[in-house]
Design a protein around this motif. Structure first.
Motif: not given
Length: 506
Positions: A279-282, A388, A390
């Motif tokens: 998931n690129p957003f979380e 991070s 992602p």
């Protein structure tokens, strides 16, 4: 440290990232163009054909515009260490400041001196001296990059220093260890070779524009040939140096590697992930997920890259948090909880050492024993030390994917430029121009992996970001962030405008 507003940390990081990203738009083109214009002037020196002199002057003019913008953003970047990161600068300034001082005093003055000769000396010095000045301008820029990368590499892999409890500062014990760190050498080689790719793509893009407009076709075709050779050579070198750099990361920054691979639970004989549904957003739930879904990998390759062995052990995020012992290499990683405990002991011992001179002798051994984990004393939970995933995962794949594309593109371009008449190949002209933004995306992606991957550490394992910032109001940093955003954007627009005008009016 409790008095530091976390919003200040976020804005200070954002401002530094902004400055670094803008600065890095200018640096690789400077390093890349330096090689190509040096080659062209060397051909002029050997052949004495006026065409090659005109070609050299044209590319040197674009080099100069870009060089000026890079200097301006670089100066601001260095000042931010004092304004926004004063705790960091005080804690390790004696070490970190040394390569920056060498860069400023030696490399920058060498660079600026010979740049002046290169631009204004065509009619004033001999051809041989001018050629030397041109190569030394490029060498000066590369030498400058060396010292900047030495400083950055020390933050990623601190060596050649020891902590002095009497001054409460880290002090340099070996300048050679800092300057010639294997991590610094690999980072320098990979950064410079990847910058040559950017320079080569830029020359191809401008030349393809000339061919599309049916202008300066001889300059365009010969520039493309030189750029294709430089770009293909640099692409293979970047592939090799990137592999060496990844191996060093696996040894000294295993959490960065785990984030790059979205490797939650490691083990022996690990495969290299080609793609997965991260998931690129979380941030993923790495503690409860075995691996990301829809994962496609090449068996055993990650173990080869990280350990130089098909069945080597590669730790995942959870292994690094829980601690592990590698039965093959014998390497042991302490659990995070124990590192935090030892870091807190180091902080407590230093506080007592500072307040009670009579206790210095009995505390010295405890400080030396626990100081390697000092930075962990500021860590509250496992989430604090996991970067991070992602961002690291996708930025790494963008960099590698585009690097592979450049190898194919330069190989095709080199073949066509010698075997075919490329002046009428409009598809090739458009493709060449389309490669330019992709080159910058690849270059910036590499730096994003390097810098985001080492979070939360300002200095790896030694000092986290929230213990490094200046004790200033978040609003002050936020205000200067937007000032710099407007300033740098204006500078970028001005540079692009001037360059486009120079290219169109040539």
């Amino acid at each position: 440290m409790n008095s530091i507003d976390l919003a200040t940390v976020d804005w200070a990081r954002a401002q530094f990232a902004l400055t670094a990203i803008y600065h890095w738009l200018f640096v690789p083109l400077t390093l890349g163009l330096a090689v190509i214009m040096g080659i062209m002037e060397t051909i002029y020196y050997r052949t004495q054909k006026e065409f090659w002199k005109e070609a050299s002057v044209f590319w040197q003019r674009l080099f100069g515009i870009n060089f000026a913008m890079g200097v301006a953003t670089g100066i601001i970047l260095e000042f931010e260490f004092g304004t926004n990161w004063s705790n960091y600068s005080w804690f390790v300034g004696d070490i970190f400041g040394a390569p920056l001082a060498v860069e400023g005093i030696v490399a920058f003055f060498m660079e600026s001196t010979f740049v002046a000769v290169m631009f204004f000396g065509w009619q004033k010095v001999s051809r041989g001296f001018h050629l030397t000045a041109t190569w030394l301008s490029g060498l000066g820029a590369t030498f400058s990059a060396w010292w900047i990368l030495v400083a950055n590499s020390w933050m990623q892999y601190p060596v050649g220093c020891s902590f002095n409890p009497d001054t409460m500062r880290n002090e340099m014990t070996s300048f050679a260890d800092v300057a010639l760190s294997p991590f610094a050498i690999d980072k320098f080689c990979h950064t410079v070779t990847s910058s040559w790719i950017v320079g080569a793509v830029f020359v191809v893009a401008v030349s393809c524009y000339f061919l599309l407009k049916k202008k300066h076709e001889e300059l365009a075709k010969k520039s493309i040939r030189i750029a294709a050779v430089v770009g293909l050579t640099a692409s293979f070198l970047a592939l090799y140096t990137g592999d060496e750099s990844a191996y060093k990361v696996a040894q000294v920054q295993p959490m960065k590697l785990a984030a790059m691979e979205a490797l939650y639970n490691g083990g022996e004989s690990q495969g290299l992930t080609l793609i997965a549904a991260v998931n690129p957003f979380e941030q993923p739930d790495y503690q409860n997920e075995e691996e990301p879904p829809l994962k496609l990998e090449v068996p055993n390759v990650l173990s080869v890259l990280a350990t130089r062995s098909l069945d080597g052990f590669v730790p995942g995020v959870n292994d690094l948090i829980a601690g592990y012992t590698d039965s093959l290499s014998g390497r042991t990683e302490l659990p995070l909880a124990e590192k935090i405990e030892r870091g807190q002991k180091a902080i407590a011992a230093l506080q007592t050492y500072r307040q009670d001179p009579a206790a210095h002798q009995e505390l010295t051994e405890e400080i030396e024993e626990n100081m390697p984990y000092f930075g962990y004393g500021f860590v509250k939970s496992a989430d604090d030390i996991v970067p991070s995933i992602p961002i690291c995962f996708y930025a790494f794949r963008v960099m590698v994917g585009l690097g592979t594309l450049f190898i194919a593109f330069f190989a095709l371009l080199l073949f066509l430029s010698y075997k075919k008449e490329i002046a009428g190949m409009k598809w090739l002209h458009w493709a060449g121009m389309a490669m330019l933004p992709l080159a910058y995306v690849a270059s910036e992606s590499g730096w994003i992996v390097a810098e985001v991957g080492r979070q939360p550490w300002t200095i790896q394992d030694m000092l986290p970001t929230w213990a490094s910032v200046s004790n200033i109001a978040a609003g002050e940093v936020m205000t200067t962030f937007f000032i710099f955003l407007a300033l740098f954007t204006t500078m970028l627009v001005v540079e692009i405008s001037i360059m486009c005008k120079q290219i169109k009016n040539y």
